[in-house]
Design an enzyme around this catalytic site. Structure first.
Site, PDB file in Angstrom:
ATOM      1  CB  THR A   1      55.985  80.132 -25.249  1.00  0.00           C
ATOM      2  OG1 THR A   1      55.932  79.824 -23.862  1.00  0.00           O
ATOM      3  CG2 THR A   1      55.986  81.649 -25.367  1.00  0.00           C
ATOM      4  CG  ASP A   2      53.062  77.214 -21.586  1.00  0.00           C
ATOM      5  OD1 ASP A   2      54.170  77.766 -21.663  1.00  0.00           O
ATOM      6  OD2 ASP A   2      52.863  76.215 -20.853  1.00  0.00           O
ATOM      7  CD  GLU A   3      57.865  80.622 -20.514  1.00  0.00           C
ATOM      8  OE1 GLU A   3      58.339  81.704 -20.128  1.00  0.00           O
ATOM      9  OE2 GLU A   3      58.548  79.591 -20.686  1.00  0.00           O
TER      10      GLU A   3
ATOM     11  CE1 TYR B   1      60.787  83.060 -25.502  1.00  0.00           C
ATOM     12  CE2 TYR B   1      59.609  82.247 -23.572  1.00  0.00           C
ATOM     13  CZ  TYR B   1      59.991  82.109 -24.901  1.00  0.00           C
ATOM     14  OH  TYR B   1      59.573  81.004 -25.619  1.00  0.00           O
TER      15      TYR B   1
ATOM     16  CE  LYS C   1      57.745  82.830 -29.195  1.00  0.00           C
ATOM     17  NZ  LYS C   1      58.370  82.449 -30.492  1.00  0.00           N
TER      18      LYS C   1
HETATM   19  P1  NAD Z   1      66.553  77.798 -29.199  1.00  0.00           P
HETATM   20  O1  NAD Z   1      67.079  78.997 -28.506  1.00  0.00           O
HETATM   21  O2  NAD Z   1      67.140  76.458 -28.898  1.00  0.00           O
HETATM   22  O3  NAD Z   1      66.646  77.988 -30.779  1.00  0.00           O
HETATM   23  C1  NAD Z   1      66.376  79.208 -31.411  1.00  0.00           C
HETATM   24  C2  NAD Z   1      67.017  79.188 -32.785  1.00  0.00           C
HETATM   25  O4  NAD Z   1      66.723  80.437 -33.423  1.00  0.00           O
HETATM   26  C3  NAD Z   1      68.544  79.067 -32.729  1.00  0.00           C
HETATM   27  O5  NAD Z   1      69.004  78.174 -33.722  1.00  0.00           O
HETATM   28  C4  NAD Z   1      69.026  80.473 -33.037  1.00  0.00           C
HETATM   29  O6  NAD Z   1      70.318  80.518 -33.663  1.00  0.00           O
HETATM   30  C5  NAD Z   1      67.911  80.971 -33.958  1.00  0.00           C
HETATM   31  N1  NAD Z   1      67.816  82.434 -33.943  1.00  0.00           N
HETATM   32  C6  NAD Z   1      67.769  83.247 -32.859  1.00  0.00           C
HETATM   33  N2  NAD Z   1      67.718  84.540 -33.247  1.00  0.00           N
HETATM   34  C7  NAD Z   1      67.729  84.526 -34.607  1.00  0.00           C
HETATM   35  C8  NAD Z   1      67.728  85.550 -35.592  1.00  0.00           C
HETATM   36  N3  NAD Z   1      67.700  86.846 -35.249  1.00  0.00           N
HETATM   37  N4  NAD Z   1      67.754  85.190 -36.898  1.00  0.00           N
HETATM   38  C9  NAD Z   1      67.799  83.875 -37.259  1.00  0.00           C
HETATM   39  N5  NAD Z   1      67.830  82.871 -36.364  1.00  0.00           N
HETATM   40  C10 NAD Z   1      67.795  83.190 -35.059  1.00  0.00           C
HETATM   41  O7  NAD Z   1      64.989  77.810 -28.916  1.00  0.00           O
HETATM   42  P2  NAD Z   1      63.938  76.616 -28.952  1.00  0.00           P
HETATM   43  O8  NAD Z   1      63.754  76.118 -27.571  1.00  0.00           O
HETATM   44  O9  NAD Z   1      64.295  75.689 -30.042  1.00  0.00           O
HETATM   45  O10 NAD Z   1      62.615  77.427 -29.326  1.00  0.00           O
HETATM   46  C11 NAD Z   1      62.154  77.509 -30.673  1.00  0.00           C
HETATM   47  C12 NAD Z   1      60.824  78.225 -30.691  1.00  0.00           C
HETATM   48  O11 NAD Z   1      59.875  77.511 -29.898  1.00  0.00           O
HETATM   49  C13 NAD Z   1      60.871  79.641 -30.096  1.00  0.00           C
HETATM   50  O12 NAD Z   1      60.064  80.476 -30.881  1.00  0.00           O
HETATM   51  C14 NAD Z   1      60.296  79.472 -28.696  1.00  0.00           C
HETATM   52  O13 NAD Z   1      59.677  80.669 -28.279  1.00  0.00           O
HETATM   53  C15 NAD Z   1      59.281  78.377 -28.940  1.00  0.00           C
HETATM   54  N6  NAD Z   1      58.977  77.547 -27.769  1.00  0.00           N
HETATM   55  C16 NAD Z   1      59.964  76.945 -27.058  1.00  0.00           C
HETATM   56  C17 NAD Z   1      59.631  76.126 -25.988  1.00  0.00           C
HETATM   57  C18 NAD Z   1      60.694  75.394 -25.207  1.00  0.00           C
HETATM   58  O14 NAD Z   1      60.374  74.771 -24.178  1.00  0.00           O
HETATM   59  N7  NAD Z   1      61.945  75.405 -25.612  1.00  0.00           N
HETATM   60  C19 NAD Z   1      58.287  75.932 -25.635  1.00  0.00           C
HETATM   61  C20 NAD Z   1      57.296  76.581 -26.403  1.00  0.00           C
HETATM   62  C21 NAD Z   1      57.650  77.375 -27.468  1.00  0.00           C
HETATM   63  P1  TYD Z   2      63.676  76.974 -18.035  1.00  0.00           P
HETATM   64  O1  TYD Z   2      64.242  75.665 -18.499  1.00  0.00           O
HETATM   65  O2  TYD Z   2      64.541  78.190 -18.091  1.00  0.00           O
HETATM   66  O3  TYD Z   2      62.283  77.213 -18.779  1.00  0.00           O
HETATM   67  P2  TYD Z   2      61.143  78.353 -18.530  1.00  0.00           P
HETATM   68  O4  TYD Z   2      61.669  79.387 -17.621  1.00  0.00           O
HETATM   69  O5  TYD Z   2      60.902  78.874 -19.902  1.00  0.00           O
HETATM   70  O6  TYD Z   2      59.969  77.625 -17.948  1.00  0.00           O
HETATM   71  O7  TYD Z   2      63.237  76.801 -16.518  1.00  0.00           O
HETATM   72  C1  TYD Z   2      62.318  75.797 -16.127  1.00  0.00           C
HETATM   73  C2  TYD Z   2      62.092  75.974 -14.640  1.00  0.00           C
HETATM   74  O8  TYD Z   2      63.320  75.693 -13.958  1.00  0.00           O
HETATM   75  C3  TYD Z   2      61.700  77.381 -14.259  1.00  0.00           C
HETATM   76  O9  TYD Z   2      60.733  77.326 -13.206  1.00  0.00           O
HETATM   77  C4  TYD Z   2      62.996  77.991 -13.739  1.00  0.00           C
HETATM   78  C5  TYD Z   2      63.712  76.801 -13.154  1.00  0.00           C
HETATM   79  N1  TYD Z   2      65.209  76.884 -13.197  1.00  0.00           N
HETATM   80  C6  TYD Z   2      65.942  76.699 -12.028  1.00  0.00           C
HETATM   81  O10 TYD Z   2      65.398  76.454 -10.941  1.00  0.00           O
HETATM   82  N2  TYD Z   2      67.320  76.783 -12.116  1.00  0.00           N
HETATM   83  C7  TYD Z   2      67.971  77.056 -13.277  1.00  0.00           C
HETATM   84  O11 TYD Z   2      69.226  77.149 -13.285  1.00  0.00           O
HETATM   85  C8  TYD Z   2      67.186  77.226 -14.475  1.00  0.00           C
HETATM   86  C9  TYD Z   2      67.861  77.527 -15.777  1.00  0.00           C
HETATM   87  C10 TYD Z   2      65.806  77.123 -14.383  1.00  0.00           C
END
Ligand code: NAD
Ligand code: TYD
Length: 353
Positions: free
Chosen positions: A129-131, A154, A158
């Protein structure tokens, strides 16, 4: 080629598998997931009957369980999505994040190191992630050389896993690549995240909880664009490289909510101002990062990837998908989701704008 995809029942992993499995019929895809609260086999039901797709219920914290999968399949490529992914949950229960995101990644790296001693063509791709870069002020962008400055449990977990992956490349020559991506949106995103939660609450007449003043900025990327970026990296990158992936779509959280309302109203005919009345300002997230923004010129210039969707086109698809799959939201929200809503939102008294 045999691909081991971790976390393939979650949001991005499932989109990746749904996109790639039907296209790559000569390759084999093994999805390992422990089906935690955000992982659901409903998300991969469209591919479950494909002969080149297999599912194993394994927790990446379980080294021996993973070892069995490696012994059975001896994968060529690992695409590591599995993680605890929600910042708010990391604030309330950080231990799960350390165990899955750090120890789980370590287990996979150790197994890859041991199993790939004599393998010539193999790759460990780490999805991050960019975070990890922390928070930006009004101007500037994250590049691949921006120093790490994670601010939440988080992002710290990461960042730790990114460092482990880099260390295995430098120390053991393990072939790795890393992508650091901005906020994704699209089908199958668990409704705890801003966009699906807003959509679901608009439809159910519930309040939209906006943290702080709603002016925090994220760079939104349609999930399929992210999946294509990962595929480009796996097939075209040198090993040891890291890429920032972003949508060039910076919006404040309030702007995101307005885009959702406008798109929803185009489908339902309800005036978007009626939806916007549901906005409720609540107490801010502790340590809330102000702005994330990606400079994606490296992946564009070296691998030729750039996003296909704009926020308008991506949101239109997303809103349509959630409208067509309202039963999905109900099904995935059954489990412990209501408990989470109580835990996260009941201690957020209504805040000031
Ligand atoms: P998500 O929470 O929707 O999915 C995570 C998946 O991992 C789920 O299916 C969960 O059951 C599985 N999982 C969790 N813990 C586990 C464990 N101990 N063993 C096996 N499986 C496990 O998350 P996502 O949004 O799909 O994110 C996927 C990846 O992408 C993550 O590594 C996250 O850090 C990265 N990412 C997400 C975003 C975003 O905006 N969602 C952006 C950048 C990077
Ligand atoms: P989120 O979808 O949790 O992603 P991330 O925190 O990883 O960027 O949140 C996106 C943005 O929305 C973040 O600035 C937090 C805000 N947010 C709210 O304002 N209310 C909410 O209930 C949630 C879940 C997020």
């Amino acid at each position: 080629m045999i691909y081991l995809v971790t976390g393939g029942a979650g949001f991005i992993g499932a989109n990746f598998l749904n996109y790639i499995v039907p296209k790559q019929k000569d390759d084999i895809f093994i999805n390992i997931d422990n089906l935690g609260y955000s992982g659901n086999l409903l998300n991969v039901e469209n591919i479950e009957s494909h002969e080149n797709y297999h599912f194993r219920n394994v927790d990446i914290q379980d080294y021996n369980g993973l070892k069995q999968v490696f012994s059975e399949w001896n994968p060529d490529v690992i695409i590591h999505f599995a993680a605890e992914s929600h910042v708010d949950r990391s604030i309330l229960s950080p231990l799960h994040f350390m165990k899955t995101n750090i120890l789980g990644t370590f287990n996979l790296l150790e197994l890859a190191r041991n199993f790939w001693k004599d393998k010539e063509h193999c790759l460990f791709h780490h999805v991050s992630t960019d975070e990890v870069y922390g928070s930006l002020k009004e101007s500037g962008y994250f590049t691949e050389t921006t120093p790490y400055h994670p601010n939440s449990p988080y992002s710290a977990s990461k960042a730790s896993s990114d460092h482990l992956v880099r260390a295995y490349f430098h120390t053991y020559d393990l072939p790795v690549t890393i992508s650091n991506c901005s906020n994704n949106y699209g089908p199958y995103q668990f409704p705890e995240k801003l966009i699906p939660m807003t959509l679901s609450n608009f439809l159910n007449g519930k309040p939209i909880p906006i943290y702080g003043n709603g002016q925090n900025i994220r760079d939104w990327l349609y999930v399929e664009d992210h999946c294509q970026a990962i595929w480009h990296i796996i097939h075209n990158s040198e090993v040891g490289e890291t890429y920032n992936v972003g949508g060039n779509n910076e919006l404040t959280n309030l702007e995101v909510v307005r885009v959702i309302a406008d798109n929803l109203s185009a489908f339902t005919g309800v005036d978007s101002s009626r939806y916007l009345e549901q906005i409720t300002y609540v107490k801010d997230r502790p340590g809330h990062d102000f702005r994330y923004a990606i400079d994606a010129s490296k992946i564009k210039n070296t691998l030729g990837w750039s996003p296909e969707e704009t926020i308008e086109s991506g949101m239109k698809k997303t809103v349509k998908w959630y409208l067509d799959h309202q039963d999905w939201i109900e099904k995935v929200s059954s489990g412990d989701y209501q408990g989470w809503i109580k835990l996260n939102y009941s201690n957020r008294e209504v805040g000031n704008r």
